[in-house]
Structures are given as structure tokens and as C-alpha cells.
Design an enzyme around this catalytic site. Structure first.
Site, PDB file in Angstrom:
ATOM      1  N   ARG A  60       0.829  -1.207   0.000  1.00  0.00           N
ATOM      2  CA  ARG A  60       0.000   0.000   0.000  1.00  0.00           C
ATOM      3  C   ARG A  60       0.867   1.262   0.000  1.00  0.00           C
ATOM      4  O   ARG A  60       0.572   2.237  -0.692  1.00  0.00           O
ATOM      5  CB  ARG A  60      -0.915  -0.027   1.237  1.00  0.00           C
ATOM      6  CG  ARG A  60      -1.894   1.123   1.313  1.00  0.00           C
ATOM      7  CD  ARG A  60      -2.978   0.841   2.340  1.00  0.00           C
ATOM      8  NE  ARG A  60      -3.863   1.980   2.486  1.00  0.00           N
ATOM      9  CZ  ARG A  60      -3.945   2.746   3.578  1.00  0.00           C
ATOM     10  NH1 ARG A  60      -3.196   2.475   4.629  1.00  0.00           N
ATOM     11  NH2 ARG A  60      -4.770   3.761   3.617  1.00  0.00           N
ATOM     12  N   HIS A  64       0.744   4.236  -2.766  1.00  0.00           N
ATOM     13  CA  HIS A  64       0.477   5.618  -2.364  1.00  0.00           C
ATOM     14  C   HIS A  64       1.633   6.539  -2.727  1.00  0.00           C
ATOM     15  O   HIS A  64       1.427   7.727  -2.974  1.00  0.00           O
ATOM     16  CB  HIS A  64       0.180   5.687  -0.864  1.00  0.00           C
ATOM     17  CG  HIS A  64      -1.212   5.252  -0.521  1.00  0.00           C
ATOM     18  ND1 HIS A  64      -1.990   5.869   0.434  1.00  0.00           N
ATOM     19  CD2 HIS A  64      -1.994   4.252  -1.024  1.00  0.00           C
ATOM     20  CE1 HIS A  64      -3.188   5.273   0.511  1.00  0.00           C
ATOM     21  NE2 HIS A  64      -3.192   4.275  -0.356  1.00  0.00           N
ATOM     22  N   GLY A  70       4.999  10.364  -8.837  1.00  0.00           N
ATOM     23  CA  GLY A  70       5.767   9.195  -9.262  1.00  0.00           C
ATOM     24  C   GLY A  70       6.390   8.480  -8.080  1.00  0.00           C
ATOM     25  O   GLY A  70       6.280   8.909  -6.936  1.00  0.00           O
ATOM     26  N   ASN A  92      -3.174   8.804   4.263  1.00  0.00           N
ATOM     27  CA  ASN A  92      -1.933   8.108   4.640  1.00  0.00           C
ATOM     28  C   ASN A  92      -1.719   7.956   6.135  1.00  0.00           C
ATOM     29  O   ASN A  92      -0.733   7.347   6.567  1.00  0.00           O
ATOM     30  CB  ASN A  92      -0.723   8.837   4.036  1.00  0.00           C
ATOM     31  CG  ASN A  92      -0.622   8.642   2.531  1.00  0.00           C
ATOM     32  OD1 ASN A  92      -1.177   7.697   1.984  1.00  0.00           O
ATOM     33  ND2 ASN A  92       0.077   9.541   1.859  1.00  0.00           N
ATOM     34  N   HIS A 189      -5.889  -5.578  -2.959  1.00  0.00           N
ATOM     35  CA  HIS A 189      -6.822  -5.614  -1.833  1.00  0.00           C
ATOM     36  C   HIS A 189      -7.009  -7.027  -1.290  1.00  0.00           C
ATOM     37  O   HIS A 189      -7.792  -7.237  -0.369  1.00  0.00           O
ATOM     38  CB  HIS A 189      -8.180  -5.015  -2.238  1.00  0.00           C
ATOM     39  CG  HIS A 189      -8.148  -3.530  -2.419  1.00  0.00           C
ATOM     40  ND1 HIS A 189      -9.189  -2.814  -2.981  1.00  0.00           N
ATOM     41  CD2 HIS A 189      -7.185  -2.612  -2.130  1.00  0.00           C
ATOM     42  CE1 HIS A 189      -8.872  -1.535  -3.016  1.00  0.00           C
ATOM     43  NE2 HIS A 189      -7.666  -1.384  -2.502  1.00  0.00           N
ATOM     44  N   THR A 190      -6.318  -7.985  -1.869  1.00  0.00           N
ATOM     45  CA  THR A 190      -6.310  -9.339  -1.295  1.00  0.00           C
ATOM     46  C   THR A 190      -5.533  -9.367   0.024  1.00  0.00           C
ATOM     47  O   THR A 190      -5.661 -10.300   0.802  1.00  0.00           O
ATOM     48  CB  THR A 190      -5.704 -10.353  -2.286  1.00  0.00           C
ATOM     49  OG1 THR A 190      -5.784 -11.661  -1.729  1.00  0.00           O
ATOM     50  CG2 THR A 190      -4.242 -10.063  -2.591  1.00  0.00           C
TER      51      THR A 190
END
Length: 317
Positions: A60, A64, A70, A92, A189-190
Site C-alpha cells: 500500500r 500511495h 511518481g 496516509n 486488496h487481497t
């Protein structure tokens, strides 16, 4: 699999260059820091032994980072003076495991001072996170530079869990990412956990007609309401992203087809013919999903934009 990944890289990203004109390469540190990758992998492995939430956190964090300026490790910078950094922006606040990158950086610096960027460490750590969760491996293109700017205000550019399919498509296409990339990367998202705030909109006061999103399976909605009541006061209340939240697999897609996804942005993937077809494809084929995920991760992590190699990942040089 390795051969396929190498072919993907050669075909698609050999000349992947940032707006600043530098290209990434697979053998970037072969001469200057040949032990960099194995050192980073060891640091991630050590962290995972102590905390099985580290892989989802690193994946994650990398996502983000890449979606703002970038993949330049700007998400790692601390707030200084009057500047509030990305890591302290609303989306965050729940990021964690920054210490894993700090530890990897410290060990790499001891081997090769001033050579390996924090952005490359984060990209490699995200790959290791997937592998250590039972997912595929791939060769990570390297040579990213670290950014010097980090603003919490820019985190509003991140895709929101409440986004519609058109909002998601716009967000991804602005970064050169396709609808297939969107569905494949959503498979991240697993892994992990979500706080109530990210899906509260679907289980309380959904609209003027329905309290609960009617696309959500009733028993699943009921279980979420028990964990996240309307006047929820528990700071860390929430639920795992899927029923096998520490294993990188296709459960996310299977549950999505059953009306058991957490976010509006997950459900949105079923509102478009193309993305719905990809969800079905990935739900039924682990190989199709992992190949698409690897391709999309390489593509996303090749969004570059930094200027230096930070000596400390939390502060600019």
C-alpha cells in the site's frame, strides 16, 4: 513465470524514462551495489516474521507513493516546520511499517553508501511483500531517484475508496495506466485491513432509499454493521480486506462477484463491461491474475520523478 516477466519488461519498459530523462534498468546496481536486493529482502523477511501485516503495509505504501509525483519515496519524508508531508495527509495516516524501509536503508548504506535510493528500496520491498505472501515474483526495474517535495495536500490525488468507475478510470489514465491495470492492481486488496471510515458510506445512510448499499450481500453488510456501528467510537475498528488477508490470492475477486467487497471502488469494477469481465477472468484464473498484476506493478512502479539519493529516507539531503 520468470521468463514471461523478463519478456514483459523487455517488450514494454526497456526505455521507461521519467520526465527528468533518466531510464530504469534491471541491472542498475550490478556494479555499484550487487548485494542491495538480497539485503532488502532479508530486512523485509525479518519484519514479516514479527508482524504479518507488514506485506500489505509495504504494498500500500508503494502504491500511495507512486500515485503522487511518481515513485520517488516522497511518502517516506517527515513533516518539517510548516510543511505537512504526504505521510500525514488524511489517506496516509493509517500507513505503517516505515521502520522496515529505514532498517533496509541502514543495512544497504553500510554496504554501499549513497548509492541505493529509498524509492528503489520501497519498490523492491513491495515486490518482496507480495512474494512473502505467496504471490508471484518479478525483476524490478531500478534506478529511481528520491524526491525532495512532499505535501499532504497532494494526497487528495489518491484514488478514494468511494470512487466511481469513471473517477477510477480518470485517476489511472492520468498516470498512463489502463483499465486492466486498474483491475489488476485492485487485486492488491487481497492483502490487509480496512478501517470503518473507508466503507462506512456503504453500510449506513447509503442513499435516500437504502440504508445499506443494495449491491452488497445482506449477511456481509450485517457483519460489517456489527463491527462498525453508525456511531462507532473504536479508533481501530474495521475488518480484513478479504477472508485470506495475509495470502496473495484471487479471493478478493471471488468475493467481489458475491457482493462481499468492502469499498465502493471495488464494487465499481462490476459497473463497467470491460472491468467486470476482467474481475471474472481473474477470479477464475490465478495465472491470469498474477501475470496481469506483475505487468501492472512494473508499469506503475516505473512512474519516476525524483532528483537525488537520500542518505536518510525521512529527510532530504
Amino acid at each position: 513465470m520468470a521468463a514471461i516477466v523478463a519478456l514483459l519488461w523487455c517488450t514494454l519498459f526497456t526505455f521507461s524514462a521519467s520526465p527528468l530523462g533518466y531510464a530504469l534498468s534491471l541491472n542498475y546496481y550490478d556494479q555499484t551495489c550487487p548485494q542491495a536486493e538480497s539485503t532488502i529482502t532479508d530486512a523485509v523477511k525479518k519484519a514479516v516474521i514479527n508482524d504479518n501485516t507488514v506485506p500489505s503495509a509495504l504494498l500500500r505504501m508503494h502504491f500511495h507513493d507512486c500515485f503522487i509525483r511518481g515513485c520517488d519515496a516522497s511518502v517516506l519524508l517527515n513533516s518539517v516546520g510548516k510543511n505537512t508531508a504526504e505521510k500525514d495527509g488524511p489517506p496516509n495516516i493509517s500507513l505503517h511499517a516505515f521502520h522496515v524501509i529505514d532498517n533496509a536503508k541502514k543495512e544497504v548504506e553500510a554496504l554501499c553508501p549513497g548509492v541505493v535510493s529509498c524509492a528503489d528500496i520501497l519498490a523492491l520491498a513491495a515486490r518482496d511483500a507480495v512474494v512473502l505472501s505467496g504471490g508471484p515474483t518479478w525483476e524490478v526495474p531500478k534506478g529511481r531517484k528520491d524526491g525532495r517535495i512532499s505535501k499532504a495536500s497532494e494526497t487528495k490525488q489518491l484514488p478514494s475508496p468511494t470512487f466511481s468507475i469513471s473517477q477510477l478510470q480518470q485517476s489511472f489514465s492520468q498516470r498512463g495506466l489502463s483499465m486492466e491495470d486498474l483491475v489488476a492492481l485492485s487485486g492488491g486488496h487481497t492483502l490487509g485491513f480496512s478501517h470503518c471510515s473507508s466503507f462506512q458510506n456503504r453500510i449506513h445512510n447509503f442513499n435516500t432509499t437504502h440504508d445499506v448499499d443494495p449491491s452488497m450481500h445482506p449477511s456481509f453488510a450485517a457483519s460489517l454493521k456489527s463491527v462498525c456501528p453508525a456511531q462507532n467510537k473504536a479508533k481501530n475498528a474495521g475488518t480484513t480486506m478479504d477472508s485470506s488477508s495475509t495470502t496473495f490470492d484471487t479471493t478478493y475477486y471471488k468475493l467481489l462477484l458475491q457482493g462481499k467487497s468492502l469499498f465502493s471502488s471495488d464494487q465499481a469494477l462490476l459497473t463497467n463491461t470491460k472491468t467486470q469481465g476482467l474481475v471474472s477472468k481473474f477470479a477464475s484464473s490465478h495465472e491470469a491474475f498474477t501475470m496481469a498484476f506483475v505487468k501492472s506493478m512494473i508499469k506503475m512502479s516505473s512512474l519516476t520523478g525524483g532528483q537525488e539519493v537520500r542518505l536518510d529516507c525521512r529527510v532530504v539531503n
